[in-house]
Design an enzyme around this catalytic site. Structure first.
Site, PDB file in Angstrom:
ATOM      1  N   ASP A 186       0.869  -1.182   0.000  1.00 48.64           N
ATOM      2  CA  ASP A 186       0.000   0.000   0.000  1.00 48.64           C
ATOM      3  C   ASP A 186       0.900   1.224   0.000  1.00 48.64           C
ATOM      4  O   ASP A 186       2.050   1.152  -0.432  1.00 48.64           O
ATOM      5  CB  ASP A 186      -0.951  -0.036   1.205  1.00 48.64           C
ATOM      6  CG  ASP A 186      -2.277   0.658   0.907  1.00 48.64           C
ATOM      7  OD1 ASP A 186      -2.260   1.883   0.686  1.00 48.64           O
ATOM      8  OD2 ASP A 186      -3.321  -0.011   0.902  1.00 48.64           O
TER       9      ASP A 186
ATOM     10  N   HIS B 212       2.234   1.817  -3.156  1.00 45.29           N
ATOM     11  CA  HIS B 212       1.329   2.739  -3.838  1.00 45.29           C
ATOM     12  C   HIS B 212       1.879   4.156  -3.883  1.00 45.29           C
ATOM     13  O   HIS B 212       1.181   5.068  -4.311  1.00 45.29           O
ATOM     14  CB  HIS B 212      -0.041   2.735  -3.159  1.00 45.29           C
ATOM     15  CG  HIS B 212      -0.783   1.450  -3.329  1.00 45.29           C
ATOM     16  ND1 HIS B 212      -2.062   1.249  -2.822  1.00 45.29           N
ATOM     17  CD2 HIS B 212      -0.444   0.285  -3.945  1.00 45.29           C
ATOM     18  CE1 HIS B 212      -2.464   0.012  -3.122  1.00 45.29           C
ATOM     19  NE2 HIS B 212      -1.502  -0.576  -3.791  1.00 45.29           N
TER      20      HIS B 212
END
Length: 399
Positions: free
Chosen positions: A219, A242
């Site tokens: 993430d 991310h």
């Protein structure tokens, strides 16, 4: 003569005090009780006992976890303490496996209300998260009940260095209500497919620094929630993951403003996004200002430069209504490298509160794909551009 003697006495006293401080003993608390607790044992009770005794000490203390693998069901290590305290993790702390019993709900290890805390030692917080990834909830939903590896709640004037967070079941490190805390030479490691394993999430905290660290996760490498102020992120290598994100903002009532974020001299490799600011549409009111991204290297990064005020994962919002988070004072400067998406610069701002004072300076990105040309997009923003602009500066559109 009296004045000279007085100065001499004062100097001698200062020297004596300095010498005593330099030679002062740090009280050591070994969680293995000097080797009587063997590796592979559960040290939960021993750790809590060692911490409480160290915290009660009136002189500086150190809690030592020696080399070896030790089980830990969970621990909340609380202050305030009577003197500076160090947590010296040399070995590996191992969380309960998938079917284990956690003592702290969504928390595995927490440090709370501690001033002058040092964490060091080169050891590992092993969350043993692999069996839980994507199992307890769908990949497109937030797994809020899984344990976070390490929480820092209301910690001040502290430094966390030379540690590793491995395979957390949820966020690796969560920072809340902290002030003047530095993370440096920290490693965070999880697989690219590990959901919701943000590397470091910061919220409602002031003067937080993340320096010289390496984050590989599934993430955001670093995410900043509401109330993040005076944040410095420098010389961080991110990927996979991310990217480095401010937000998402505006989902909840009474969110605090984000102000003063410097992201500089960082490298992002094979991440889904680069540097981005994201807010929910149909949001609560909020502000984010003085947000600076400078000297960033992108290596095969999707969406390298992004403002997204239409962020709406899992369709949990009314995307037709504009965000009410005002974004202003944004600087993107000297960002270079390769984009894995043809759309490399995307500045999508709110139709209700267009972004203010956005600058783009020396953006030099190349598309690493086989088809199409690198492009940019602007919506509800009129950025000031200078220097290199590759892709060419975007044309502003209004919603």
């Amino acid at each position: 003569m009296g004045l000279k003697l007085s100065n001499f006495v004062i100097a001698a006293l200062l020297l004596l005090v300095s010498s005593n401080i330099a030679n002062a003993q740090i009280v050591l608390f070994d969680v293995t009780e000097n080797g009587t607790i063997l590796p592979q044992s559960d040290i939960t009770d021993a750790l809590l006992k060692a911490w409480n005794n160290a915290c009660a000490s009136t002189i500086p203390s150190k809690v030592v976890v020696p080399k070896g693998i030790f089980k830990l069901s969970g621990a909340t290590l609380e202050g305030p303490c009577n003197a500076p305290i160090e947590f010296d993790l040399q070995g590996i702390l191992q969380a309960p496996p998938e079917d284990g019993n956690f003592t702290g709900g969504d928390t595995w290890v927490a440090f709370e209300y501690v001033d002058l805390l040092t964490i060091s030692g080169g050891g590992i917080f092993d969350g043993q998260g692999k069996p839980t990834w994507g199992k307890d909830c769908a990949n497109d939903e937030y797994c809020g009940d899984l344990p976070i590896n390490i929480r820092f709640n209301y910690v001040t004037n502290s430094i966390i260095q030379e540690i590793t967070s491995l395979d957390s079941k949820q966020f690796h490190i969560n920072v809340l209500g902290c002030q003047n805390v530095t993370f440096q030479h920290v490693k965070i490691i999880a697989a690219e497919n590990s959901p919701h394993t943000d590397g470091i999430h910061i919220g409602r905290s002031t003067d937080i620094k993340v320096l010289d660290s390496n984050i590989q996760t599934g993430d955001d490498c670093i995410s900043l929630g509401d109330g993040s102020k005076q944040i410095t992120i420098a010389k961080v290598t991110c990927g996979p993951g991310h990217g480095i994100s401010i937000g998402s903002l505006g989902k909840y009532l009474n969110e605090e403003a984000v102000k003063g974020v410097d992201v500089k001299s960082c490298t992002l490799k094979n991440t889904q996004n680069g540097v981005r600011i994201k807010t929910w549409p149909d949001s609560q009111e909020g502000k984010a200002s003085d947000l600076h991204f400078e000297d960033i290297i992108m290596e095969n990064v999707g969406n390298p430069v992004m403002i997204d005020q239409e962020y709406c994962p899992w369709n949990q919002c009314v995307s037709q209504l504009p965000s009410r988070v005002q974004i202003s004072g944004v600087r993107f400067k000297n960002i270079r490298g390769t984009s894995s998406t043809a759309l490399a610069v995307k500045l999508v701002c709110s139709g209700g509160l267009p972004c203010q004072d956005v600058e783009m300076t020396d953006i030099d990105l190349k598309y690493s794909g086989d088809e199409g040309q690198i492009t940019s997009e602007c919506k509800n923003v009129k950025p000031t551009v200078s220097g290199i602009q590759n892709p060419p500066a975007c044309v502003t559109t209004a919603s």
